[in-house]
Each structure stands twice: as C-alpha cells, then as structure tokens.
Write an enzyme that holds these catalytic residues in place. Structure first.
Site, short mmCIF file in Angstrom:
data_model
loop_
_atom_site.label_atom_id
_atom_site.label_comp_id
_atom_site.label_asym_id
_atom_site.label_seq_id
_atom_site.Cartn_x
_atom_site.Cartn_y
_atom_site.Cartn_z
N GLY A 46 -1.90 -3.37 1.22
CA GLY A 46 -2.93 -3.05 0.24
C GLY A 46 -2.72 -3.87 -1.01
O GLY A 46 -1.60 -4.28 -1.31
N GLN A 51 -3.43 -6.55 -9.58
CA GLN A 51 -2.19 -7.20 -9.13
C GLN A 51 -2.31 -8.72 -9.04
O GLN A 51 -1.32 -9.42 -8.90
CB GLN A 51 -1.74 -6.64 -7.78
N CYS A 96 5.57 -1.75 -3.04
CA CYS A 96 4.47 -2.34 -3.79
C CYS A 96 4.75 -3.82 -4.01
O CYS A 96 5.88 -4.18 -4.37
CB CYS A 96 4.34 -1.63 -5.14
N LEU A 97 3.74 -4.66 -3.79
CA LEU A 97 3.94 -6.11 -3.97
C LEU A 97 4.31 -6.45 -5.42
O LEU A 97 4.90 -7.50 -5.67
CB LEU A 97 2.69 -6.89 -3.55
N HIS A 138 -2.49 4.93 -3.48
CA HIS A 138 -1.60 4.01 -4.20
C HIS A 138 -2.41 2.92 -4.92
O HIS A 138 -2.17 2.61 -6.09
CB HIS A 138 -0.62 3.39 -3.18
N GLU A 139 -3.41 2.37 -4.20
CA GLU A 139 -4.22 1.27 -4.80
C GLU A 139 -5.14 1.79 -5.91
O GLU A 139 -5.33 1.12 -6.92
CB GLU A 139 -5.02 0.54 -3.72
N HIS A 142 -3.36 2.01 -9.10
CA HIS A 142 -3.27 0.72 -9.81
C HIS A 142 -4.47 0.50 -10.74
O HIS A 142 -4.33 -0.04 -11.83
CB HIS A 142 -3.24 -0.45 -8.81
CO CO Z 1 1.13 -1.39 -5.39
#
Ligand code: CO
Length: 173
Positions: A46, A51, A96-97, A138-139, A142
């Site tokens: 995701g 991000q 998470c990236l 989660h997204e 963000h």
């Molecule tokens: Co993340």
C-alpha cells in the site's frame, strides 16, 4: 510511467493532513499509476500519496501480489472515507515504506467499509476484511498525518523512531 521518490520518517510532511482531490483528471490518473509502480518497485502492499510528497487524498493498494511481486488486484482510491467499522478489533503486524525495516503489531477494527472515488471519479464502496482492511486503514491514516507507530505505546514508538533514524543515517553514509 515514472517511479516516484519515497519520503521517510522524520520528514515533517508525514505529519500533514492531505487535501481532498477536487477533480479526478488525467493528472490524478497519472499520479495513481506512478504510485502503483513505485509501490511494486519497493515491494509494498500500500502507498499513500503523501509518501511520495503529494499531499492529496489518494492511495493505492495491492494485497494480492504473488511471491515474486507480480501484480494481483491493484486498487486505486481517491478521497477514501471510512463509513463503518466493526466493533471487533484485530492485531496485525504492520510495516511501512516510510519506516524502513520496522514492524510492530497494531490493533485496528477487523472490518471496515470504505467509500471512495475510483480513477474515473465514480463513487464506490468497499467492504474490507483481513489484510485489505488493515492496509486500507493504515493508508487512510497517512492522509490524516498519522503513521503506524502512533498506535503503539510511547516506548515502542520511540524505539521505532530511533531505529529508523539510524537505518536512514547508515544508508546515507
Ligand atoms: Co505506511
């Protein structure tokens, strides 16, 4: 398609609230497909626009990639909102990236219903369970400037934040 540059903690933009997308046009569609390409290239499941430094309410998800990272069922969401969540919660190990190499179990509602616009601007709803439910929550976090360590105890959060700074410093040196 272009691969975009990921931003990582402690970039202050990760704390900003993203703005609604007013019109789903070719520019938005291009960003969504670039985000998807970036997500696959980074082995993510995701990615939220913030991000890659774009403060707009949009995200991409694919929780059905195979072991080699070949695309499964990509989902692109514009202006997603949680319109219902189950009372029951479930813990799941998240990463998470923007926090490379960091993982921790986070408790969230087990199921959610999401209303969003697809890449044609059409309104859709999705009932998400299991990994998809975790990922979409989660997204959406963000988009509100919230990252997964915010759901943890202060001790665990501090530890993750410290570790990720160390990892990023080691990469630069
Ligand atoms: Co993340």
């Amino acid at each position: 398609m272009t691969q975009l540059t990921l931003i990582t903690y402690p970039d202050p933009r990760l704390r900003d609230k993203s703005k609604p997308v007013e019109q789903v046009d070719d520019t938005i569609r291009q960003i969504l497909s670039d985000m998807l390409e970036t997500m696959y290239a980074c082995n993510g499941i995701g990615l939220a626009a913030v991000q890659v430094g774009i403060l707009k309410r949009m995200l991409v998800i694919d929780v059905e990639q195979d072991e080699d990272g070949n695309p499964g069922t990509p989902i692109k969401m514009v202006n997603p909102e949680i319109i219902w969540h189950s009372d029951q919660e479930k813990g799941f190990e998240e990463g998470c990236l923007s926090f490379p190499g960091q993982y921790a179990e986070v408790e969230r509602p087990a199921e959610v219903k999401i209303q969003y616009q697809d890449e044609q601007g059409e309104l859709r709803t999705l009932h998400a369970k299991d990994m998809l439910s975790v990922c979409v929550q989660h997204e959406i976090d963000h988009l509100n400037g919230v990252t997964f360590p915010d759901h943890l105890s202060r001790i665990k959060r501090d530890m993750i934040q410290r570790k990720v700074k160390k990892v990023m410093k080691a990469e630069i040196e």
